[in-house]
Design a protein around this motif. Structure first.
Motif, PDB file in Angstrom:
ATOM      1  N   ARG A 266     143.238 138.786 -62.769  1.00  0.00           N
ATOM      2  CA  ARG A 266     144.387 138.613 -63.696  1.00  0.00           C
ATOM      3  C   ARG A 266     143.738 139.768 -65.137  1.00  0.00           C
ATOM      4  N   ASP A 267     142.630 138.665 -65.684  1.00  0.00           N
ATOM      5  CA  ASP A 267     141.814 139.058 -66.664  1.00  0.00           C
ATOM      6  C   ASP A 267     141.201 140.557 -66.456  1.00  0.00           C
ATOM      7  N   SER A 268     140.676 140.600 -65.631  1.00  0.00           N
ATOM      8  CA  SER A 268     139.564 141.549 -64.810  1.00  0.00           C
ATOM      9  C   SER A 268     140.458 143.082 -65.165  1.00  0.00           C
ATOM     10  N   LEU A 269     141.749 142.814 -64.167  1.00  0.00           N
ATOM     11  CA  LEU A 269     142.297 144.642 -65.154  1.00  0.00           C
ATOM     12  C   LEU A 269     142.544 144.955 -66.408  1.00  0.00           C
ATOM     13  N   ARG A 270     142.909 143.586 -66.894  1.00  0.00           N
ATOM     14  CA  ARG A 270     143.004 144.021 -69.084  1.00  0.00           C
ATOM     15  C   ARG A 270     142.074 144.263 -69.962  1.00  0.00           C
ATOM     16  N   ASN A 271     141.129 143.741 -69.099  1.00  0.00           N
ATOM     17  CA  ASN A 271     139.740 144.102 -69.237  1.00  0.00           C
ATOM     18  C   ASN A 271     138.949 145.183 -69.046  1.00  0.00           C
ATOM     19  N   GLU A 272     138.774 145.625 -68.205  1.00  0.00           N
ATOM     20  CA  GLU A 272     138.871 146.631 -67.199  1.00  0.00           C
ATOM     21  C   GLU A 272     137.119 145.836 -66.688  1.00  0.00           C
ATOM     22  N   THR A 273     136.883 144.939 -66.301  1.00  0.00           N
ATOM     23  CA  THR A 273     136.120 144.031 -65.543  1.00  0.00           C
ATOM     24  C   THR A 273     135.734 143.890 -64.226  1.00  0.00           C
ATOM     25  N   LEU A 274     134.789 143.767 -63.521  1.00  0.00           N
ATOM     26  CA  LEU A 274     134.487 142.813 -61.733  1.00  0.00           C
ATOM     27  C   LEU A 274     134.856 142.054 -62.645  1.00  0.00           C
ATOM     28  N   VAL A 275     135.459 141.430 -60.463  1.00  0.00           N
ATOM     29  CA  VAL A 275     135.352 140.038 -60.645  1.00  0.00           C
ATOM     30  C   VAL A 275     134.253 140.023 -59.155  1.00  0.00           C
ATOM     31  N   GLY A 276     133.224 139.501 -59.065  1.00  0.00           N
ATOM     32  CA  GLY A 276     132.710 138.793 -58.356  1.00  0.00           C
ATOM     33  C   GLY A 276     132.710 138.056 -57.464  1.00  0.00           C
ATOM     34  N   LEU A 277     133.579 137.879 -55.696  1.00  0.00           N
ATOM     35  CA  LEU A 277     133.124 136.624 -55.481  1.00  0.00           C
ATOM     36  C   LEU A 277     132.706 137.137 -54.296  1.00  0.00           C
ATOM     37  N   MET A 278     131.881 135.240 -53.782  1.00  0.00           N
ATOM     38  CA  MET A 278     130.799 134.988 -52.913  1.00  0.00           C
ATOM     39  C   MET A 278     131.005 134.158 -52.349  1.00  0.00           C
ATOM     40  N   PHE A 279     131.267 133.849 -51.002  1.00  0.00           N
ATOM     41  CA  PHE A 279     131.024 133.941 -49.592  1.00  0.00           C
ATOM     42  C   PHE A 279     130.171 132.149 -49.272  1.00  0.00           C
TER      43      PHE A 279
END
Ligand code: C2E
Ligand code: MG
Ligand code: MG
Length: 603
Positions: free
Chosen positions: A187-200
C-alpha cells in the motif's frame, strides 16, 4: 501497593503455612469487636470466603472478601477503604454466596508470575478481590486484584501477540506478521511510487540434516541461518520464517531492481562458511526466489506464489543460487494439500515419466551411462521437475511407491534399449533415504531384476551422503547385499552434507558424484577448483570414480578435465532427455565424436 506487588521477586511461602501463621494473631484484644466477630467467623467456618487483614501490631483491622472485591476495615483504616458497605450488611448479603475456596495469601517475596499462576489455577476467582501481602506472617499490605488482573492481561496479551506474530524458534516474524507487513508495504509503495522486493528463501536439503542428525541439530541450524539472513538484510527489512525451512525477506521502499539481487548474492555468500553443531560440520546452501511489487504482480497473494515459483526455479537450476520471477516460469502453486492428494494418485494414474541424462567418460569421450531422472506429467500443471514433488513425497512416504516405480521403469527401459541392440549403457537410479531404509528393499530389487531380466551389473544406485550417515546398524550390511547382487553404488551430491569422511572408507562405494555447486563457475572460482581437485584425489586414493555433476560450459569442462575428473555429466552434453530424444542425441553425439576422432587422426 501496586508498585510493591510488582517488585515481588521470589517463590511464595506455602499457602497453608501462611494461613496457619495468620491464625495465631487472632486474639480478642481490642475494641474492634466487629472485627473479632468476623475473624472468629472466618476461622471457625472454613467455607467463609473472606480473609482478615491484620495490622503490624497483630490487630485485626479489616477484611477482604475475594469474591466480591469488597474490603472492610476498622476505623483506623477508614481512609483506605475501597468498599463502602458495613460489615454486617456485607455478611448478611453475601454469606450465602461464600464458596469453599482457600484464600490466597502471598509472601512479599512472591513474584508476580507465581502469584498469577496461583490465581489462574485457582480458577481466577481471586482476581476480583485482592491479595494480602505478608512478611513472616505479618500483614504488609494489599495488592489490588484489579491491578494484578490488568498486569496478567497485559502479559497474556503480549505473550499472545508474540505467539501469534513471531516464530517461537528463531524469534523472527512469522508468516502472519510477514503477510501484514507485506500488505502494508505494498500500500505504501503505491503512494510513494517505490518498489517492494519479496524474497523467498528455502534451505537446500534441510530434510536430510533433520532426518540424519535429528531435529535438535535441525533447529540450531535454522537459528544459525536466521542469524545470517538478518546480517544480509537492511535494518528496515523484515526477515521472517514462514515455517519449516522457508524464510522470506521483505524489502520496502526500493527504487531500483538491483537491490534484491545484491541481497540475494550476499545471502548465498554468507552461507559459504560451514556451521558447526554438536561436532558436525555442516555445509548449507539456500535457493532464493525474487518477485517485485508492483512489477511482477499487484495482487499480494499472487506475488507470493510468484516468488515461490522463482525459488523453485532456482532449485531446479541446481540450488545454491537465486532466480527472479519471470512470466515464462511455470507457475507452481505450492498448495500442499491438493498436490499431496494428486501425488498419491499419480503412480496409479501412470503420470510419471523418466528422462535420461548421459554421463561421459573424460578419458575417451564415450557415453558410459545415463542417469534416470523422474518427471511428473501433471494433467494441468504440465511437466513438473522432481524438486516440486520429491520433497513432499519424502515427507509423506509416497516416495517408497514412487521409487519402486522408478526402479522398475528404468530397468524396463534398459531392457528395451538392449533388445533394440543399443550399446549396453549403465543406468543410474536415484534412491531416496526412506526407500533405502525400508525393510525388504534389497528383495524388492531382486524381484524387479528377475521380472525384467536386467543384469544388475548395469545398474548403479545413487545415494546421498545423508542416507549413509544415518546412525543405523545394518546400513553396511544392506550395501554389501547390494554389492553381492552386482549393483554399483555411488554417492550423489558429494560435498554438500558432511565433512566426516569416515564412512567413505567403510562402505563399498564405486563412485563419487561431486555436487554441481562446486562445478558451477569452477572456471572463475579458484576455491571450487581446489575443492574438486581434493575430491578427485580422495576418490582416486579410495579407487572410486569421480563424476562432475552439472558441467555446463566449455570452460567449466576444461577445468573439470584439468582436475582429472573421470566422468562429466551436465547440460554441456545434454539435458535429461525423454527416451526417444536420448536415442536421437546419442546418434548425433556418436557421429560427432567419430568425426572428431577422424579429424584427430588426420592432423
Ligand atoms: P540429482 O540426482 O543430483 O540429479 C541431478 C540434477 O541436476 C537433475 O535435476 C539434473 O537435471 C540437473 N542437472 C544436470 N546437469 C545439469 C547442469 O548442467 N546444470 C544444471 N543447472 N542442472 C543440471 P532434476 O532432474 O531436476 O532432479 C533433481 C533431483 O531430484 C535429483 O538430483 C535427485 O536428487 C532427485 N530425483 C530425480 N529423480 C529422482 C528419482 O527417481 N528418485 C529420487 N528419489 N530422487 C530423484
Ligand atoms: Mg542423482
Ligand atoms: Mg546430484
Amino acid at each position: 501497593m501496586n508498585t510493591k506487588f510488582l517488585h515481588l521477586t521470589s517463590r511464595p511461602t506455602p499457602e497453608s503455612a501462611t494461613v496457619r501463621q495468620l491464625s495465631k494473631f487472632v486474639q480478642p484484644i481490642n475494641e474492634n469487636t466487629f472485627c473479632l466477630v468476623i475473624l472468629n467467623y472466618f476461622l471457625t467456618d472454613p467455607k467463609l470466603y473472606a480473609l482478615p487483614v491484620i495490622n503490624i501490631m497483630n490487630i485485626p483491622v479489616g477484611l477482604i472478601d475475594r469474591h466480591l472485591f469488597v474490603e472492610y476495615f476498622s476505623r483506623l483504616y477508614v481512609p483506605e477503604i475501597y468498599g463502602k458497605r458495613t460489615v454486617m450488611q456485607f455478611l448478611t448479603e453475601n454469606l450465602a454466596t461464600f464458596t469453599d475456596t482457600t484464600p490466597i495469601i502471598v509472601d512479599e517475596s512472591t513474584c508476580i508470575d507465581d502469584a498469577a499462576k496461583m490465581i489462574v489455577s485457582a480458577g481466577m476467582q481471586h482476581m476480583v478481590t485482592g491479595i494480602i501481602i505478608t512478611r513472616d506472617g505479618e500483614y504488609l499490605g494489599l495488592a489490588s486484584g484489579h491491578d494484578l488482573l490488568n498486569e496478567i492481561t497485559l502479559r497474556k496479551q503480549s505473550d499472545l501477540y508474540f505467539l501469534a506474530h513471531f516464530d517461537h524458534l528463531t524469534g523472527l516474524p512469522n508468516r502472519m506478521l510477514f503477510g501484514d507487513r507485506l500488505m502494508q508495504a505494498c500500500r505504501d509503495s503505491l503512494r510513494n511510487e517505490t518498489l517492494v522486493g519479496l524474497m523467498f528463501i528455502d534451505v537446500d536439503r534441510f530434510k536430510q540434516v533433520n532426518d540424519s542428525l535429528g531435529h535438535g541439530v535441525g533447529d540450531i541450524l535454522l537459528c544459525a541461518i536466521a542469524a545470517r539472513l538478518k546480517t544480509c538484510a537492511r535494518e528496515s527489512d523484515t526477515v521472517a520464517r514462514l515455517g519449516g525451512d522457508e524464510f522470506a525477506i521483505l524489502m520496502e521502499n526500493l527504487t531500483d531492481y538491483e537491490f534484491p539481487k545484491i541481497v540475494a548474492l550476499r545471502i548465498v555468500e554468507s552461507m559459504q562458511d560451514q556451521v558447526i553443531i554438536s561436532g558436525h560440520s555442516l555445509s548449507i546452501t539456500v535457493s532464493i526466489g525474487i518477485a517485485i511489487y508492483p512489477t511482477d504482480d499487484t495482487d499480494v497473494t499472487v506475488l507470493l506464489t510468484k516468488a515461490d515459483t522463482a525459488m523453485y526455479e532456482a532449485k531446479s537450476r541446481g540450488r545454491n543460487g537465486f532466480c527472479n520471477y519471470s512470466p515464462n516460469l511455470l507457475m507452481y502453486n505450492s498448495e500442499k494439500m491438493s498436490l499431496e492428494t494428486e501425488l498419491k494418485n499419480a503412480v496409479k494414474n501412470n503420470e510419471f515419466v523418466l528422462h535420461y541424462q548421459p554421463k561421459i567418460s573424460l578419458n575417451d569421450g564415450q557415453v558410459i551411462g545415463v542417469e534416470a531422472l523422474i518427471r511428473w506429467q501433471h494433467p494441468t500443471r504440465g511437466l513438473l521437475s522432481p524438486i516440486h514433488f520429491i520433497p513432499l513425497a519424502e515427507e509423506n512416504g509416497v516416495i517408497v511407491e514412487i521409487g519402486n516405480w522408478v526402479f522398475r521403469e528404468a530397468c524396463n527401459q534398459h531392457r528395451r534399449w538392449t533388445d533394440a541392440a543399443l550399446p549396453a549403457t549403465n543406468m543410474a537410479i536415484n534412491v531416496s533415504s526412506l526407500q533405502f531404509r525400508k525393510e525388504g528393499f534389497v528383495e524388492s530389487l531382486k524381484v524387479i531384476f528377475s521380472d525384467t531380466g536386467v543384469n544388475p551389473n548395469f545398474i548403479e544406485i545413487e545415494l546421498t551422503e545423508s542416507t549413509l550417515m544415518h546412525n543405523e546398524a545394518g546400513i553396511l550390511e544392506k550395501l554389501n547385499q547390494l554389492k553381492e547382487i552386482g549393483l554399483r553404488l555411488s554417492i550423489d551430491d558429494f560435498g554438500t552434507g558432511y565433512s566426516n569422511l569416515n564412512y567413505l572408507k567403510q562402505f563399498p562405494i564405486d563412485s563419487i558424484k561431486i555436487d554441481q555447486s562446486f562445478i558451477r563457475d569452477i572456471d572463475t572460482t579458484p576455491v571450487n577448483e581446489s575443492i574438486v581437485r581434493a575430491i578427485v584425489t580422495l576418490a582416486n586414493s579410495l579407487s572410486m570414480t569421480s563424476i562432475a555433476e552439472g558441467t555446463e560450459s566449455d570452460s567449466e569442462l576444461e577445468v573439470v578435465k584439468r582436475c582429472l575428473c573421470d566422468v562429466a555429466q551436465g547440460y554441456h552434453y545434454a539435458k535429461p532427455l525423454a527416451p526417444q530424444d536420448f536415442i536421437q542425441w546419442l546418434g548425433t553425439f556418436q557421429s560427432n565424436s567419430m568425426k572428431d576422432t577422424d579429424q584427430l587422426l588426420l592432423t
